[in-house]
Design a protein around this motif. Structure first.
Motif, PDB file in Angstrom:
ATOM      1  N   ILE A 102      -2.133  -8.813 -17.146  1.00  0.00           N
ATOM      2  CA  ILE A 102      -3.490  -8.563 -16.641  1.00  0.00           C
ATOM      3  C   ILE A 102      -3.891  -9.645 -15.641  1.00  0.00           C
ATOM      4  CG2 ILE A 102      -5.920  -8.412 -17.304  1.00  0.00           C
ATOM      5  CD1 ILE A 102      -4.924  -7.290 -20.021  1.00  0.00           C
ATOM      6  N   VAL A 103      -3.572 -10.905 -15.969  1.00  0.00           N
ATOM      7  CA  VAL A 103      -3.883 -12.009 -15.052  1.00  0.00           C
ATOM      8  C   VAL A 103      -3.124 -11.838 -13.742  1.00  0.00           C
ATOM      9  CG1 VAL A 103      -3.673 -14.493 -14.683  1.00  0.00           C
ATOM     10  CG2 VAL A 103      -4.463 -13.620 -16.899  1.00  0.00           C
ATOM     11  N   HIS A 104      -1.856 -11.409 -13.830  1.00  0.00           N
ATOM     12  CA  HIS A 104      -1.046 -11.197 -12.625  1.00  0.00           C
ATOM     13  C   HIS A 104      -1.712 -10.162 -11.703  1.00  0.00           C
ATOM     14  CE1 HIS A 104       2.398 -10.537 -10.008  1.00  0.00           C
ATOM     15  NE2 HIS A 104       2.356  -9.253 -10.298  1.00  0.00           N
ATOM     16  N   LEU A 105      -2.213  -9.074 -12.290  1.00  0.00           N
ATOM     17  CA  LEU A 105      -2.911  -8.068 -11.483  1.00  0.00           C
ATOM     18  C   LEU A 105      -4.163  -8.643 -10.853  1.00  0.00           C
ATOM     19  CD1 LEU A 105      -2.633  -4.896 -13.757  1.00  0.00           C
ATOM     20  CD2 LEU A 105      -1.511  -5.253 -11.563  1.00  0.00           C
ATOM     21  N   ALA A 106      -4.838  -9.507 -11.585  1.00  0.00           N
ATOM     22  CA  ALA A 106      -6.109 -10.051 -11.100  1.00  0.00           C
ATOM     23  C   ALA A 106      -5.928 -10.994  -9.922  1.00  0.00           C
ATOM     24  CB  ALA A 106      -6.823 -10.765 -12.233  1.00  0.00           C
ATOM     25  N   ILE A 107      -4.772 -11.658  -9.836  1.00  0.00           N
ATOM     26  CA  ILE A 107      -4.587 -12.661  -8.772  1.00  0.00           C
ATOM     27  C   ILE A 107      -3.621 -12.193  -7.690  1.00  0.00           C
ATOM     28  CG2 ILE A 107      -5.112 -14.571 -10.331  1.00  0.00           C
ATOM     29  CD1 ILE A 107      -2.136 -15.117 -10.570  1.00  0.00           C
ATOM     30  N   LEU A 108      -3.283 -10.903  -7.681  1.00  0.00           N
ATOM     31  CA  LEU A 108      -2.448 -10.386  -6.593  1.00  0.00           C
ATOM     32  C   LEU A 108      -3.128 -10.632  -5.247  1.00  0.00           C
ATOM     33  CD1 LEU A 108      -1.213  -6.949  -7.972  1.00  0.00           C
ATOM     34  CD2 LEU A 108       0.213  -8.894  -7.357  1.00  0.00           C
ATOM     35  N   PRO A 109      -2.334 -10.827  -4.189  1.00  0.00           N
ATOM     36  CA  PRO A 109      -2.941 -11.036  -2.864  1.00  0.00           C
ATOM     37  C   PRO A 109      -3.876  -9.889  -2.512  1.00  0.00           C
ATOM     38  CG  PRO A 109      -0.595 -11.496  -2.803  1.00  0.00           C
ATOM     39  CD  PRO A 109      -0.867 -10.911  -4.145  1.00  0.00           C
ATOM     40  N   PHE A 110      -5.039 -10.252  -2.012  1.00  0.00           N
ATOM     41  CA  PHE A 110      -6.030  -9.241  -1.647  1.00  0.00           C
ATOM     42  C   PHE A 110      -6.038  -9.144  -0.123  1.00  0.00           C
ATOM     43  CE2 PHE A 110     -10.077  -7.336  -0.859  1.00  0.00           C
ATOM     44  CZ  PHE A 110     -10.357  -6.571  -1.980  1.00  0.00           C
ATOM     45  N   ASN A 111      -5.256  -8.205   0.393  1.00  0.00           N
ATOM     46  CA  ASN A 111      -5.060  -8.101   1.837  1.00  0.00           C
ATOM     47  C   ASN A 111      -5.813  -6.948   2.446  1.00  0.00           C
ATOM     48  OD1 ASN A 111      -3.315 -10.297   1.794  1.00  0.00           O
ATOM     49  ND2 ASN A 111      -1.557  -8.982   1.290  1.00  0.00           N
ATOM     50  N   SER A 112      -6.919  -6.574   1.866  1.00  0.00           N
ATOM     51  CA  SER A 112      -7.696  -5.451   2.378  1.00  0.00           C
ATOM     52  C   SER A 112      -8.211  -5.746   3.782  1.00  0.00           C
ATOM     53  CB  SER A 112      -8.873  -5.170   1.444  1.00  0.00           C
ATOM     54  OG  SER A 112      -9.703  -4.202   1.989  1.00  0.00           O
ATOM     55  N   SER A 113      -8.127  -4.767   4.637  1.00  0.00           N
ATOM     56  CA  SER A 113      -8.613  -4.902   6.001  1.00  0.00           C
ATOM     57  C   SER A 113      -9.497  -3.731   6.352  1.00  0.00           C
ATOM     58  CB  SER A 113      -7.433  -4.960   6.979  1.00  0.00           C
ATOM     59  OG  SER A 113      -7.880  -4.797   8.308  1.00  0.00           O
ATOM     60  N   PRO A 114     -10.639  -3.975   7.018  1.00  0.00           N
ATOM     61  CA  PRO A 114     -11.492  -2.849   7.393  1.00  0.00           C
ATOM     62  C   PRO A 114     -10.795  -1.873   8.322  1.00  0.00           C
ATOM     63  CG  PRO A 114     -12.177  -4.889   8.503  1.00  0.00           C
ATOM     64  CD  PRO A 114     -11.164  -5.271   7.467  1.00  0.00           C
ATOM     65  N   LYS A 115      -9.695  -2.296   8.975  1.00  0.00           N
ATOM     66  CA  LYS A 115      -8.976  -1.416   9.887  1.00  0.00           C
ATOM     67  C   LYS A 115      -7.816  -0.691   9.184  1.00  0.00           C
ATOM     68  CE  LYS A 115     -10.019  -4.201  13.984  1.00  0.00           C
ATOM     69  NZ  LYS A 115      -9.457  -4.928  15.144  1.00  0.00           N
ATOM     70  N   SER A 116      -7.615  -0.983   7.907  1.00  0.00           N
ATOM     71  CA  SER A 116      -6.511  -0.373   7.188  1.00  0.00           C
ATOM     72  C   SER A 116      -6.671   1.137   7.101  1.00  0.00           C
ATOM     73  CB  SER A 116      -6.418  -0.958   5.771  1.00  0.00           C
ATOM     74  OG  SER A 116      -5.451  -0.256   5.035  1.00  0.00           O
ATOM     75  N   LYS A 117      -5.571   1.847   7.312  1.00  0.00           N
ATOM     76  CA  LYS A 117      -5.578   3.306   7.216  1.00  0.00           C
ATOM     77  C   LYS A 117      -4.980   3.789   5.901  1.00  0.00           C
ATOM     78  CE  LYS A 117      -5.300   3.970  12.240  1.00  0.00           C
ATOM     79  NZ  LYS A 117      -4.526   4.582  13.350  1.00  0.00           N
ATOM     80  N   THR A 118      -4.685   2.855   5.007  1.00  0.00           N
ATOM     81  CA  THR A 118      -4.093   3.219   3.722  1.00  0.00           C
ATOM     82  C   THR A 118      -5.062   4.074   2.904  1.00  0.00           C
ATOM     83  OG1 THR A 118      -2.755   1.213   3.649  1.00  0.00           O
ATOM     84  CG2 THR A 118      -3.161   2.334   1.549  1.00  0.00           C
ATOM     85  N   MET A 119      -4.563   5.196   2.399  1.00  0.00           N
ATOM     86  CA  MET A 119      -5.360   6.063   1.524  1.00  0.00           C
ATOM     87  C   MET A 119      -4.707   6.152   0.154  1.00  0.00           C
ATOM     88  SD  MET A 119      -6.612   9.338   3.779  1.00  0.00           S
ATOM     89  CE  MET A 119      -7.548   9.929   2.358  1.00  0.00           C
ATOM     90  N   ARG A 120      -5.538   6.368  -0.852  1.00  0.00           N
ATOM     91  CA  ARG A 120      -5.049   6.636  -2.204  1.00  0.00           C
ATOM     92  C   ARG A 120      -4.981   8.153  -2.371  1.00  0.00           C
ATOM     93  NH1 ARG A 120      -9.079   3.084  -2.719  1.00  0.00           N
ATOM     94  NH2 ARG A 120     -10.456   4.613  -3.737  1.00  0.00           N
ATOM     95  N   ILE A 121      -3.756   8.669  -2.576  1.00  0.00           N
ATOM     96  CA  ILE A 121      -3.527  10.117  -2.586  1.00  0.00           C
ATOM     97  C   ILE A 121      -2.881  10.535  -3.902  1.00  0.00           C
ATOM     98  CG2 ILE A 121      -2.337  12.039  -1.446  1.00  0.00           C
ATOM     99  CD1 ILE A 121      -2.394  10.339   1.140  1.00  0.00           C
ATOM    100  N   LEU A 122      -3.456  11.530  -4.538  1.00  0.00           N
ATOM    101  CA  LEU A 122      -2.846  12.161  -5.696  1.00  0.00           C
ATOM    102  C   LEU A 122      -2.046  13.364  -5.221  1.00  0.00           C
ATOM    103  CD1 LEU A 122      -2.460  12.868  -8.712  1.00  0.00           C
ATOM    104  CD2 LEU A 122      -4.690  14.018  -8.623  1.00  0.00           C
ATOM    105  N   TYR A 123      -0.777  13.464  -5.663  1.00  0.00           N
ATOM    106  CA  TYR A 123       0.108  14.544  -5.228  1.00  0.00           C
ATOM    107  C   TYR A 123       0.632  15.259  -6.476  1.00  0.00           C
ATOM    108  CZ  TYR A 123       3.303  16.682  -1.766  1.00  0.00           C
ATOM    109  OH  TYR A 123       3.943  17.550  -0.916  1.00  0.00           O
TER     110      TYR A 123
END
Length: 414
Positions: A102-123
């Motif tokens: 849980i701690v590992h997930l909490a401290i993962l690099p946070f590289n969010s960018s307002p220009k990011s085109k990454t989407m979360r998609i359910l398939y």
């Protein structure tokens, strides 16, 4: 958060506490929330277990609605939400190791960018047969090339095929950063077709489904809450999969259906194809309409996997064998017919690896199958559309013998 809290009407207190943290989280340039879930209990098919199953999931549904309200607060913010499921990693044996995860997930690099085109998609993909899995593999490769995060829900044999193709090549969605391709292959329980002597047995299929229903509900609802609710997809793609379609409708998400079944509902079917079996035609049409209704339709060319496009087909006159592909293992007369045929045949999907007289049996292998298809002087199949498209692309002559009562295959072959 436990379901007992919702049964005692503590929802509003919980929401108030959650909202109080938002202002604190927004002060950080890279905040993260980790939702921690426990393993669901196993349920038997008796009425008492059914009652407990629905009680647990009705409470979880309340939690779902609560979190939907909470997630609205994070739109266009610096806060990222991840999830951890206690007990779902066999390599973790102690509480300390769970806490470290849980701690590992909490401290993962946070590289969010307002220009990011990454989407979360359910398939969502139907797992009966391999045609939809091979077709969806093409689409998934494109989505991952565009750096999206994709969670695939799939059943039956298609799960292993997609898991083997993707899980070792890409990180999981909860561990990936924005702008980094990620995929999770999630196994769900799907409907299966029952065959007797190469005839689709509708009654046996319904009975088999009803017998499995408690376990299907338990596992699929578990997958719904553990893997999807906290992750909150932004869009949904379905290859004739009801699980993904229902999720999209519940959460008001845009949905794209990529399939061949809707041709029976959206296009004019020639009279000869309808009249070959009118009852089967109208039953199939109603089934398709009910499963994924209300969709705008666009016709596109066949979706072919790269290995087919790259294959070098041998001229038919130089080929030495026929390829046989079966949807069902129940055709007891097939072997004797092919032996009497006398020609060399390579046979897939009968669950055997051996050579008998002029017949060679093989288990499914993607690359091996494509190589055999490209060098076959003819193909005998049941009428799956994906294989037909590949046969046409490789200019292989083929004879389609649809499974009786399987109108989709009859229509494809027509």
């Amino acid at each position: 958060m436990l379901y007992e809290g919702f049964e005692s009407r503590e929802s509003f207190d919980l929401l108030t506490v959650l909202k109080a943290f938002i202002r604190l989280l927004q002060k950080s340039p890279s905040s993260r929330i980790i939702n921690v879930y426990g393993e669901m209990n196993e349920y038997d098919s008796d009425m008492k277990s059914w009652t407990k199953l629905f009680r647990d999931y009705s409470a979880k549904f309340e939690l779902d609605k609560l979190m939907d309200q909470f997630y609205e607060e994070f739109t266009n913010t610096n806060i990222k939400i991840s999830s951890a499921i206690l007990g779902n990693d066999n390599n973790i044996q102690t509480i300390v190791e769970e806490a470290d995860r849980i701690v590992h997930l909490a401290i993962l690099p946070f590289n969010s960018s307002p220009k990011s085109k990454t989407m979360r998609i359910l398939y969502g993909i139907v797992g009966e047969g391999m045609g939809r899995a091979t077709r969806s593999k093409v689409t998934l490769e494109i989505l991952l090339k565009e750096q999206h995060h994709v969670k695939v829900v799939v059943s039956n044999r298609a799960y292993k095929f997609l898991h083997d193709n993707f899980s070792k090549r890409f990180p999981s969605c909860d561990e990936a950063s924005e702008g980094e391709a990620a995929i999770d292959i999630i196994k769900i329980e799907g409907l299966t077709m029952q065959y007797v002597n190469n005839v689709f047995d509708e009654k046996a299929s319904v009975l088999h489904t009803m017998q499995r229903m408690p376990d299907m509900l338990n596992k699929n609802l578990d997958a719904y809450y553990k893997n999807l609710v906290s992750w909150m997809p932004q869009a949904v793609i379905s290859d004739f999969d009801s699980f993904a379609y229902i999720f999209a409708k519940i959460h008001g998400l845009p949905i794209l259906s990529i399939d061949n079944q809707h041709i029976v509902q959206r296009y004019v079917i020639p009279e000869e194809a309808r009249e070959s079996n009118p009852i089967a035609f109208y039953t199939y049409k109603c089934f398709v309409k009910a499963k994924l209704p209300r969709c705008n339709t666009i016709a596109v060319p066949p979706i072919l996997r790269q290995s087919i496009l790259d294959a070098k087909p041998l001229p038919v006159e130089h080929c030495e064998y026929f390829l046989v592909y079966q949807s069902s293992k129940s055709d007891t007369s097939l072997i004797s017919v092919l032996q009497a045929f006398g020609e060399k045949c390579i046979i897939y999907e009968l669950g055997r690896e051996e050579k008998v007289d002029n017949l060679k049996f093989k288990d499914f292998s993607e690359h091996g199958f494509v190589d055999d298809l490209a060098c076959a002087k003819g193909v005998f199949d049941n009428g799956g559309l994906s294989l037909m498209n590949e046969e046409v692309s490789l200019q292989r002559p083929f004879l389609s013998v649809p499974v009786e009562n399987q109108y989709e295959q009859v229509l494809n072959a027509w």
